[in-house]
Design a protein around this motif. Structure first.
Motif, PDB file in Angstrom:
ATOM      1  N   GLN A  33       0.826  -1.197   0.000  1.00  9.38           N
ATOM      2  CA  GLN A  33       0.000   0.000   0.000  1.00  9.38           C
ATOM      3  C   GLN A  33       0.865   1.253   0.000  1.00  9.38           C
ATOM      4  OE1 GLN A  33      -2.378  -0.703   3.474  1.00  9.38           O
ATOM      5  NE2 GLN A  33      -4.048  -1.648   2.307  1.00  9.38           N
ATOM      6  N   THR A  34       1.919   1.255   0.808  1.00  5.59           N
ATOM      7  CA  THR A  34       2.814   2.401   0.867  1.00  5.59           C
ATOM      8  C   THR A  34       3.534   2.592  -0.460  1.00  5.59           C
ATOM      9  OG1 THR A  34       3.133   2.093   3.231  1.00  5.59           O
ATOM     10  CG2 THR A  34       4.777   3.416   2.075  1.00  5.59           C
ATOM     11  N   TYR A  37       1.529   4.226  -3.258  1.00  4.61           N
ATOM     12  CA  TYR A  37       1.156   5.639  -3.167  1.00  4.61           C
ATOM     13  C   TYR A  37       2.154   6.512  -3.921  1.00  4.61           C
ATOM     14  CZ  TYR A  37       0.357  10.314  -1.433  1.00  4.61           C
ATOM     15  OH  TYR A  37       0.113  11.660  -1.375  1.00  4.61           O
ATOM     16  N   PRO A  38       1.658   7.480  -4.706  1.00  3.67           N
ATOM     17  CA  PRO A  38       0.256   7.694  -5.041  1.00  3.67           C
ATOM     18  C   PRO A  38      -0.129   6.940  -6.319  1.00  3.67           C
ATOM     19  CG  PRO A  38       1.562   9.533  -5.819  1.00  3.67           C
ATOM     20  CD  PRO A  38       2.532   8.566  -5.185  1.00  3.67           C
ATOM     21  N   LYS A  95     -10.135  11.899   4.076  1.00  2.00           N
ATOM     22  CA  LYS A  95      -9.434  10.746   4.626  1.00  2.00           C
ATOM     23  C   LYS A  95      -7.944  11.065   4.739  1.00  2.00           C
ATOM     24  CE  LYS A  95     -12.563   7.340   2.534  1.00  2.00           C
ATOM     25  NZ  LYS A  95     -12.654   6.207   1.577  1.00  2.00           N
ATOM     26  N   ASP A  97      -5.356   9.749   3.747  1.00  3.17           N
ATOM     27  CA  ASP A  97      -4.685   8.802   2.865  1.00  3.17           C
ATOM     28  C   ASP A  97      -3.667   9.452   1.934  1.00  3.17           C
ATOM     29  OD1 ASP A  97      -6.393  10.183   1.203  1.00  3.17           O
ATOM     30  OD2 ASP A  97      -7.625   8.447   0.651  1.00  3.17           O
ATOM     31  N   GLY A  98      -3.447  10.768   2.101  1.00  4.53           N
ATOM     32  CA  GLY A  98      -2.457  11.452   1.283  1.00  4.53           C
ATOM     33  C   GLY A  98      -2.983  11.978  -0.030  1.00  4.53           C
ATOM     34  N   TYR A  99      -4.273  11.783  -0.289  1.00  8.54           N
ATOM     35  CA  TYR A  99      -4.826  12.234  -1.568  1.00  8.54           C
ATOM     36  C   TYR A  99      -5.516  13.603  -1.468  1.00  8.54           C
ATOM     37  CZ  TYR A  99      -3.552   7.768  -3.512  1.00  8.54           C
ATOM     38  OH  TYR A  99      -2.814   6.692  -3.940  1.00  8.54           O
ATOM     39  N   MET A 268      -2.150  10.699   9.246  1.00  8.23           N
ATOM     40  CA  MET A 268      -1.541  10.241   7.993  1.00  8.23           C
ATOM     41  C   MET A 268      -0.393   9.268   8.253  1.00  8.23           C
ATOM     42  SD  MET A 268      -1.470  13.640   5.558  1.00  8.23           S
ATOM     43  CE  MET A 268      -0.527  12.780   4.280  1.00  8.23           C
ATOM     44  N   ASP A 269      -0.219   8.312   7.373  1.00  8.15           N
ATOM     45  CA  ASP A 269       0.883   7.354   7.429  1.00  8.15           C
ATOM     46  C   ASP A 269       2.200   8.116   7.274  1.00  8.15           C
ATOM     47  OD1 ASP A 269       2.868   5.473   6.817  1.00  8.15           O
ATOM     48  OD2 ASP A 269       1.477   4.151   5.772  1.00  8.15           O
ATOM     49  N   ILE A 272       3.758   7.929   3.830  1.00  7.42           N
ATOM     50  CA  ILE A 272       3.104   8.755   2.811  1.00  7.42           C
ATOM     51  C   ILE A 272       3.478  10.219   3.004  1.00  7.42           C
ATOM     52  CG2 ILE A 272       0.847   9.631   2.072  1.00  7.42           C
ATOM     53  CD1 ILE A 272      -0.253   6.817   2.443  1.00  7.42           C
TER      54      ILE A 272
END
Length: 331
Positions: A33-34, A37-38, A95, A97-99, A268-269, A272
């Motif tokens: 997942q990491t 991104y993105p 969220k 999620d960095g987006y 946030m992660d 990310i």
């Protein structure tokens, strides 16, 4: 396993793979997942109208950073509430999620002191990177009777509350600079808030306000002769307009550059955040970005995420005292 049948060997192999996978699956999924991104465009909220100095700056920076991210960065202008509407809405709705990320203007550290807010600037955001600060100044229309800042202040002294100025919103840095200066000069000015730079510029050029306190989005109007720059608010005179005095040297004791950076929602992660930080840091060092900063007469203000968060905490405490002194604190 020499005497085992093919089917037994297959079962043993599948069991071994399943056992190994069970031990590493969570790590592998998280890593994937990491690493992914993105995988789609990132939205950058600019909490000011299009066309102002912040918009001009961050559009260029985002374009450069997108090359390092490998995905487009889509700009979303979401003005209002002195630059706090966009980031505060993001903190509550997006969220982590960095987006979705946003510019984080200094007003975010001031508004909660001035009115009740359902968000906290220190705990509801993930601080990604510190980027730059503004050159603030007070401009008037070219045909204004005020040829100098002294003329403007003297008019206010003779006509209390009759001399006005516009800013990019109540609680914004351009507003608080002028309120602090007016207090030091012992004059009463009338403040007219606007949603952002573009609206403010139109109002000044249209003769609807006498002056505008703002960041250097007025630069092209000053250079073209449509506006006159009376004073700037940095520690030193600007390289671009060296004949214009600072409020500090005129004896008003006001200095401000209002640093800003980028932030996301809380939680946030870190991986990310590092990806975003690294992409924007590379963009900051790009010659094209440095050229835009020079055009806007802004300085680089790089801070890592940790340093930016610490600066925000220190500033939040310091500005509380300023707002209370100006009589703007929430009651």
């Amino acid at each position: 396993m020499k005497n085992t049948s093919p089917s037994q060997r297959r079962r043993a192999l599948l069991l071994a793979v399943a056992t190994a996978t069970a031990g590493v699956a969570p790590w592998s999924v998280a890593q994937a997942q990491t690493q992914a991104y993105p995988s789609r465009p990132v939205t950058l909220i600019i909490p000011w109208p299009a066309g102002g100095s912040t918009d001009r700056h961050l559009r260029t920076l985002a374009e450069l950073a997108s090359k390092h991210l490998g995905q487009p960065i889509v700009i979303e202008n979401r003005p209002g509430a002195g630059g706090t509407l966009g980031p505060s809405t993001m903190a509550q709705m997006a969220k982590p999620d960095g987006y979705t990320i946003s510019q984080f203007p200094l007003g975010m550290l001031r508004l909660p002191h001035m009115q009740k807010s359902n968000w906290n600037p220190l705990t509801d955001f993930s601080y990604i990177i510190g980027v730059s600060g503004y050159t603030f100044g007070l401009t008037v229309k070219a045909d204004s009777p005020y040829k100098s800042f002294k003329d403007y202040i003297e008019a206010a002294r003779k006509q209390p509350k009759q001399i006005n100025y516009g800013s990019t919103g109540t609680g914004s840095s351009p507003h608080l600079i002028m309120e602090e200066l007016a207090g030091n000069a012992k004059v009463e000015l009338t403040h007219v808030p606007f949603k952002g730079n573009a609206d403010l510029v139109s109002a000044l050029l249209g003769g609807h306000v006498m002056a505008q306190s703002d960041a250097s989005g007025w630069d092209k109007f000053v250079d073209s002769g449509q506006m006159r720059l009376l004073v700037t608010f940095g520690e030193q005179r600007t390289k671009r307009w060296p004949d214009v005095p600072t409020a500090q040297e005129l004896g008003y004791g006001v200095v401000s550059s209002s640093p800003y950076g980028l932030a996301g929602p809380k939680g946030m992660d870190p991986a990310i955040m590092k990806t975003l930080h690294d992409a924007f840091k590379k963009a900051m060092d790009d010659p094209k970005h440095l050229e835009v900063l020079a055009q806007l007469n802004q300085d680089m203000w790089y801070r890592s995420g940790d340093d930016y968060r610490q600066w925000a905490a220190d500033t939040y405490a310091k500005d509380k005292a300023l707002i209370e002194r100006l009589g703007l604190a929430a009651k």
